[in-house]
Design a protein around this motif. Sequence first.
Motif: not given
Length: 404
Positions: A130-136, A177-182, A195-207
């Motif tokens: 789906g389409a996701v809209s944020g502050p920016d 332009g989103a952060r925790v609390g946005s 929460a915002v996922i830190d993808s550098e330390g994440t291994f998962s079958p999804i992106r």
Amino acid sequence: MAELDGSGDAIAGTGGTAESANAAVDSGLTKRLARRFPAASLAIRNLSRQRLRAGLAALGIVIGVFAVVTLGMLGTALQTAALAELGGLGNQVIVSPADGGDALGPRELAAIEQAAAGGGTVVPLKSGGGAVSGPDGQSFAQLYGTSQPAALFGVGGVPDYLRQGAVVGDDLAEGLGARVGSTIEIEGNRYRVVAVIDSEGTFSPIRPESAVVLPPGEFVTDDYTQVVVQADSADDARAIADGVRDRLNAGEERVSVLSLTSVLSRITEFFALLNGFLLAVAGISLVVAGVSIFNVMLMTVSERRGEIGVLRAVGIHRTEVLRTLLVEATLLGVGGGALGTVLGAGVVVGIALNTRLPLDAVFVPTNGLVALGAFGFGVLIALVGGLYPAYRAAWEPPVESLRG
């Protein structure tokens, strides 16, 4: 002035006496060590008479041991770091509908939970887009529904249980332009970013970097499109995968089961093969060093035939001659091996400090064994290289040795 000069002479005399006393102590200590270890004392004396030749022979051992330690420790460190990064991924089992299916219902979910009981955490997933809209800005994102985001991503900052709000991937959050609390908006519904996922330390079958994770109740369907089982270990992952197949695919293939443990095993086998190849290449240099020591010892024995003949003639037993020559070769191996080990370990630590290779991947027990093994192998090569020349000199008749 005469008194001052006399005092100076007295001081000089005292200093000379102290130096003589120290020399006497050193001489006495040397004599005691020589009486206790006569073969070692004589071997050190012989090597000191031929420093250049002995140094070149030891240099071959230094280079060989240095190569073995450097390549062996680097290979082990790379393998340790890779497995540490991919270990969590290797413990995952992914269950999806078989060809022709589009969802996993309550019956399939119950069977998966039975297979994983006591061996891992079951994370059912709903998915969509789906389409996701944020502050920016606005972007299209993959939507996932689960109440256990921490079990899926395995990184800090992600809640263990998601009741409300949204968890957003870091790349998507930056674009919006989103952060925790946005607040973000998806198909007319507003969600607070928890929460915002830190993808550098994440291994998962999804992106995870471009995903949005929502509570499963936000999806219309009650069925799940995928189930991820985070097993406690690789053995548990294999057992769970086999259990799911036995329960759901006994009569017909209803689900597709992917265990990433097999991928991790292939990676482990690759690194083991690579380490073996590197150690074999480095070992060749040690063999060359052994040949160098063999040549040096053979030349040394040839030059000292008369000296050895005299020793035999005055009653020195052949075993003493053999022991002295073998100690010479061993000292070359110990000195060269120790220096090569220290230099090799220092280079590997330096590489880790100046690259992204984790330092804790270097200081593992396996690398300690590599260093000790390389040192021991270097000493062994030196000993073998000096064995034949020493045996030949010790068993040669004194008359032949005296003839030169």
